[in-house]
Design a protein around this motif. Structure first.
Motif, PDB file in Angstrom:
ATOM      1  N   GLY A  63       0.823  -1.218   0.000  1.00 10.41           N
ATOM      2  CA  GLY A  63       0.000   0.000   0.000  1.00 10.41           C
ATOM      3  C   GLY A  63       0.852   1.261   0.000  1.00 10.41           C
ATOM      4  N   LEU A  64       1.966   1.238   0.739  1.00 16.32           N
ATOM      5  CA  LEU A  64       2.868   2.388   0.763  1.00 16.32           C
ATOM      6  C   LEU A  64       3.452   2.672  -0.622  1.00 16.32           C
ATOM      7  N   VAL A  65       3.769   1.605  -1.360  1.00 13.80           N
ATOM      8  CA  VAL A  65       4.287   1.786  -2.721  1.00 13.80           C
ATOM      9  C   VAL A  65       3.259   2.543  -3.562  1.00 13.80           C
ATOM     10  N   TYR A  66       1.993   2.143  -3.445  1.00 11.14           N
ATOM     11  CA  TYR A  66       0.949   2.825  -4.209  1.00 11.14           C
ATOM     12  C   TYR A  66       0.818   4.292  -3.780  1.00 11.14           C
ATOM     13  N   LEU A  67       0.912   4.536  -2.473  1.00 11.34           N
ATOM     14  CA  LEU A  67       0.818   5.924  -2.002  1.00 11.34           C
ATOM     15  C   LEU A  67       1.980   6.768  -2.533  1.00 11.34           C
ATOM     16  N   LYS A  68       3.176   6.191  -2.489  1.00  9.83           N
ATOM     17  CA  LYS A  68       4.354   6.936  -2.931  1.00  9.83           C
ATOM     18  C   LYS A  68       4.326   7.236  -4.427  1.00  9.83           C
ATOM     19  N   THR A  69       3.589   6.418  -5.171  1.00 13.07           N
ATOM     20  CA  THR A  69       3.516   6.637  -6.617  1.00 13.07           C
ATOM     21  C   THR A  69       2.200   7.303  -7.029  1.00 13.07           C
ATOM     22  N   GLY A  70       1.418   7.748  -6.032  1.00 14.35           N
ATOM     23  CA  GLY A  70       0.244   8.557  -6.319  1.00 14.35           C
ATOM     24  C   GLY A  70      -1.044   7.820  -6.590  1.00 14.35           C
ATOM     25  N   TYR A  71      -1.091   6.516  -6.334  1.00 12.03           N
ATOM     26  CA  TYR A  71      -2.302   5.741  -6.600  1.00 12.03           C
ATOM     27  C   TYR A  71      -3.040   5.500  -5.280  1.00 12.03           C
ATOM     28  N   ILE A  72      -3.731   6.529  -4.826  1.00 13.12           N
ATOM     29  CA  ILE A  72      -4.342   6.484  -3.497  1.00 13.12           C
ATOM     30  C   ILE A  72      -5.457   5.446  -3.428  1.00 13.12           C
ATOM     31  N   ASP A  73      -6.290   5.369  -4.435  1.00  8.66           N
ATOM     32  CA  ASP A  73      -7.395   4.402  -4.409  1.00  8.66           C
ATOM     33  C   ASP A  73      -6.885   2.962  -4.370  1.00  8.66           C
ATOM     34  N   SER A  74      -5.830   2.694  -5.145  1.00  4.39           N
ATOM     35  CA  SER A  74      -5.242   1.351  -5.134  1.00  4.39           C
ATOM     36  C   SER A  74      -4.657   1.038  -3.765  1.00  4.39           C
ATOM     37  N   ALA A  75      -4.009   2.035  -3.165  1.00  5.06           N
ATOM     38  CA  ALA A  75      -3.428   1.842  -1.826  1.00  5.06           C
ATOM     39  C   ALA A  75      -4.522   1.519  -0.817  1.00  5.06           C
ATOM     40  N   ARG A  76      -5.616   2.259  -0.901  1.00  7.12           N
ATOM     41  CA  ARG A  76      -6.706   2.045   0.051  1.00  7.12           C
ATOM     42  C   ARG A  76      -7.275   0.627  -0.081  1.00  7.12           C
ATOM     43  N   ALA A  77      -7.387   0.141  -1.297  1.00  4.02           N
ATOM     44  CA  ALA A  77      -7.896  -1.219  -1.516  1.00  4.02           C
ATOM     45  C   ALA A  77      -6.970  -2.257  -0.894  1.00  4.02           C
ATOM     46  N   VAL A  78      -5.657  -2.059  -1.040  1.00  2.71           N
ATOM     47  CA  VAL A  78      -4.681  -2.999  -0.476  1.00  2.71           C
ATOM     48  C   VAL A  78      -4.712  -2.952   1.050  1.00  2.71           C
ATOM     49  N   PHE A  79      -4.787  -1.752   1.611  1.00  2.00           N
ATOM     50  CA  PHE A  79      -4.838  -1.653   3.080  1.00  2.00           C
ATOM     51  C   PHE A  79      -6.078  -2.348   3.632  1.00  2.00           C
ATOM     52  N   ASN A  80      -7.208  -2.207   2.963  1.00  2.00           N
ATOM     53  CA  ASN A  80      -8.432  -2.879   3.422  1.00  2.00           C
ATOM     54  C   ASN A  80      -8.279  -4.397   3.380  1.00  2.00           C
ATOM     55  N   LYS A  81      -7.599  -4.895   2.352  1.00  2.00           N
ATOM     56  CA  LYS A  81      -7.323  -6.335   2.290  1.00  2.00           C
ATOM     57  C   LYS A  81      -6.414  -6.754   3.442  1.00  2.00           C
ATOM     58  N   GLY A  82      -5.456  -5.873   3.775  1.00  2.00           N
ATOM     59  CA  GLY A  82      -4.546  -6.151   4.882  1.00  2.00           C
ATOM     60  C   GLY A  82      -5.284  -6.240   6.210  1.00  2.00           C
ATOM     61  N   VAL A  83      -6.251  -5.343   6.419  1.00  2.00           N
ATOM     62  CA  VAL A  83      -7.069  -5.380   7.639  1.00  2.00           C
ATOM     63  C   VAL A  83      -7.861  -6.674   7.707  1.00  2.00           C
ATOM     64  N   ALA A  84      -8.423  -7.073   6.571  1.00  3.48           N
ATOM     65  CA  ALA A  84      -9.217  -8.305   6.538  1.00  3.48           C
ATOM     66  C   ALA A  84      -8.341  -9.534   6.782  1.00  3.48           C
ATOM     67  N   ALA A  85      -7.107  -9.499   6.277  1.00  2.00           N
ATOM     68  CA  ALA A  85      -6.224 -10.660   6.405  1.00  2.00           C
ATOM     69  C   ALA A  85      -5.581 -10.757   7.780  1.00  2.00           C
ATOM     70  N   ASP A  86      -5.340  -9.612   8.413  1.00  2.00           N
ATOM     71  CA  ASP A  86      -4.592  -9.606   9.683  1.00  2.00           C
ATOM     72  C   ASP A  86      -5.103  -8.451  10.530  1.00  2.00           C
ATOM     73  N   ALA A  87      -6.230  -8.657  11.201  1.00  2.00           N
ATOM     74  CA  ALA A  87      -6.904  -7.590  11.949  1.00  2.00           C
ATOM     75  C   ALA A  87      -6.085  -7.065  13.116  1.00  2.00           C
ATOM     76  N   LYS A  88      -5.155  -7.864  13.623  1.00  2.00           N
ATOM     77  CA  LYS A  88      -4.348  -7.430  14.761  1.00  2.00           C
ATOM     78  C   LYS A  88      -3.156  -6.573  14.344  1.00  2.00           C
ATOM     79  N   ASN A  89      -2.891  -6.512  13.021  1.00  2.00           N
ATOM     80  CA  ASN A  89      -1.796  -5.697  12.519  1.00  2.00           C
ATOM     81  C   ASN A  89      -2.308  -4.269  12.335  1.00  2.00           C
ATOM     82  N   ALA A  90      -1.793  -3.343  13.150  1.00  2.00           N
ATOM     83  CA  ALA A  90      -2.307  -1.968  13.158  1.00  2.00           C
ATOM     84  C   ALA A  90      -1.857  -1.152  11.957  1.00  2.00           C
ATOM     85  N   SER A  91      -0.809  -1.569  11.273  1.00  2.00           N
ATOM     86  CA  SER A  91      -0.194  -0.750  10.230  1.00  2.00           C
ATOM     87  C   SER A  91      -1.157  -0.417   9.100  1.00  2.00           C
TER      88      SER A  91
END
Length: 571
Positions: A63-91
């Protein structure tokens, strides 16, 4: 039983070995991000997401890679998948908060940051991610809110406290960045230096130190730091970029052309080392613009391949337009800038330069009214663009649209009263008001003398700022002649005619080029004294004839003075 125990031991060994391989791969991906090799990092992280789908750190870094390259919507989608996959990971919550901040939504960002803390309140990485998210708002080329340094430092300090054994150099890089972005270099140095103690292979902290020296114009010191980074790791791209930008800035303070040429070479090296991603190519094009290598910029912008529907294509259109104008390809510049504005739906991302180059291209195309609108917008965003607005005013002046020209020059002066070209703005502003009065007078429109007062005020400013500008005194004299009472003149123009004569005649080389103007001044002085002091009048008329023999006014008046007085009636 022994077989079972052996199997258990073997399985544990496999698990440990798998963790080691995973850690190494994630670490390599992070190093690729740090080295701005975003395509490489993205590929590695996508692979990790597929093979280690339950680990939230994979999603967060992708997600950070997407943010650094300006793809905010793509980053948000990846972060949401990360929350679903590992809810205890706060990052990933922190990542969502960062995406919110970059979308100018601080309220939603705070909600996501609170979720991050709730998920892992005692993990230093939670606060590190939040602190870095607040700093990520520092994007000069984007219209986003400025970093919340207080919140950034509060979270980074908390991360430092929880990482009690100082195991993670990223915490100190974050602290250093928080101070460096505020130009608090003294405070930034200590955490940056601490990085080397924790991780001697880390190159970014030392590169940042070199960058700070560059920004402070301590060029030799910055050069030394960056060259040391390159000596330690010849493949660390960001050091070449910073050194290139340092050389470019350094060369602008002198005549060292070698440094300017070296700057471009270094930037090309940076481009090669960052796998020529679209992001790095865009940054290279921006460098070429500031290096004023417009031909190279137009070539790169025209050849770059941008995927269909990629929002970065808008930036390429922008740079095509900028470079085409600078290369005097004005019709193409107008086409490119018109295309850019058609594509750019988010008006908050339109820069002052965008309005500037569109307006200047329109001015070249004779679209004066449209040019005025867009260049005025450019000035509203950045007062350094007032030179272009002065060009519009001069265009109207040359077209003899004096009222419009004067009004625009008023805006130019108000926007940048101490600007580089303000002397000319005051001068032409005064002339515009003067000629507007004259044109109305000729048309028998009974013009207001307020126009003359404004003309005199502006031209007086020219004389104040540049006392050797002789025409300022001549035009003040002309204006004051019109301001004077027709029936009972007070001689308002006389001191200005006299000053004009003094300024010109004290420098013999100015006399011949100003002969006709000197004659005008002498004629006006002689005319004023014609009825009250004939000797003085004759003196001025003689000087007029001497300096400009082909003049007719003084010669005629001298004949009148020489003629015998008319005889009285009845004699």
């Amino acid at each position: 039983m022994k077989i079972l125990k052996k199997a258990i031991t073997l399985n544990v060994g496999l698990v440990l070995m798998g963790s080691a391989v995973f850690a190494q791969n994630l670490n390599d991906a992070k190093k690729a991000i740090d080295a701005e090799q975003y395509q490489k990092a993205s590929s590695m992280l996508k692979s990790l997401v597929n093979s280690q789908a339950s680990n939230g750190d994979n999603y967060y870094n992708l997600g950070l890679v997407y943010l650094k390259t300006g793809y905010i919507d793509s980053a948000r989608a990846v972060f949401n998948k990360g929350v679903a996959a590992d809810a205890k990971n706060a990052s990933n919550y922190a990542g969502l908060g960062e995406a919110d901040l970059l979308s100018n939504n601080p309220t939603s960002a705070k909600t996501n940051f609170d979720k991050a803390v709730a998920a892992a309140p005692k993990d230093y990485k939670t606060y590190l991610a939040i602190g870095k998210a607040y700093l990520a708002q520092d994007k000069p080329s984007e219209d986003v809110s400025k970093p919340d340094f207080a919140s950034a430092l509060a979270n980074l300090t908390k991360a430092d406290e929880l990482d009690a054994k100082d195991k993670d150099a990223e915490v100190f890089i974050g602290l250093g960045d928080a101070y460096a972005l505020q130009k608090k270099n003294s405070e930034a140095i200590t955490p940056y230096f601490r990085v080397g103690d924790i991780d001697p292979t880390n190159r970014r902290a030392k590169t940042q130190v070199g960058k700070m020296y560059k920004e402070s114009r301590a060029f030799p010191e910055g050069e030394k730091e960056l060259q040391e980074v390159i000596a330690a790791d010849a493949n660390y791209g960001p050091a070449y970029r910073e050194l290139g930008e340092l050389y470019l800035q350094w060369s602008s303070f002198g005549t060292d052309k070698e440094k300017a040429a070296k700057a471009t070479e270094l930037y090309k090296k940076y481009l090669d080392l960052t796998d020529k991603s679209l992001e790095s190519q865009l940054r290279y094009m921006q460098f070429l613009f500031y290096a004023k290598d417009y031909k190279a910029l137009e070539q790169v912008a025209s050849s770059i391949q941008v995927p269909a529907n990629d929002p970065k294509g808008i930036i390429v259109s922008r740079l095509k337009g900028w470079s085409a104008y600078e290369n005097k390809n004005y019709p193409q510049a107008l086409t490119n800038m018109t295309e850019y504005f058609a594509k750019q739906k988010d008006t908050t991302k339109i820069l002052g330069f965008d309005y500037l180059y569109l307006g200047k291209a329109q001015l070249k195309a004779g679209q004066d009214s449209l040019a005025l609108i867009n260049i005025s917008k450019a000035v509203a965003k950045d007062s350094t663009n007032t030179d272009a607005l002065a060009e519009v005013a001069k265009t109207f002046f040359d077209a003899k649209k004096y009222a419009k020209s004067a009004a625009i020059y008023d805006k130019v002066i108000a926007a940048s009263p101490n600007g580089k070209g303000v002397l000319y703005s005051y001068f032409y502003n005064g002339l515009a008001y003067y000629f507007e009065y004259a044109s109305q007078y000729s048309a028998k429109k009974n013009p207001s003398k307020d126009l003359l007062v404004k003309a005199d005020s502006s031209i007086a400013k020219v004389a104040q700022l540049s006392p050797e500008t002789t025409d300022a005194y001549l035009y003040r004299a002309r204006v004051n002649s019109l301001l004077d009472d027709d029936k009972a003149p007070k001689g308002l123009a006389l001191p200005f005619f006299e000053t004009f004569i003094q300024k010109v005649t004290e420098k013999p080389e100015l006399v011949t080029p100003n002969a006709r103007k000197l004659s005008e001044a002498y004629d006006n002085l002689g005319g004023f004294y014609f009825n009250s002091d004939k000797a003085k009048a004759k003196e001025y008329f003689d000087k007029s004839v001497a300096v400009y023999p082909t003049g007719t006014f003084a010669a005629a008046k001298l004949k009148e003075l020489a003629a015998p007085a008319p005889k009285g009636k009845g004699k």
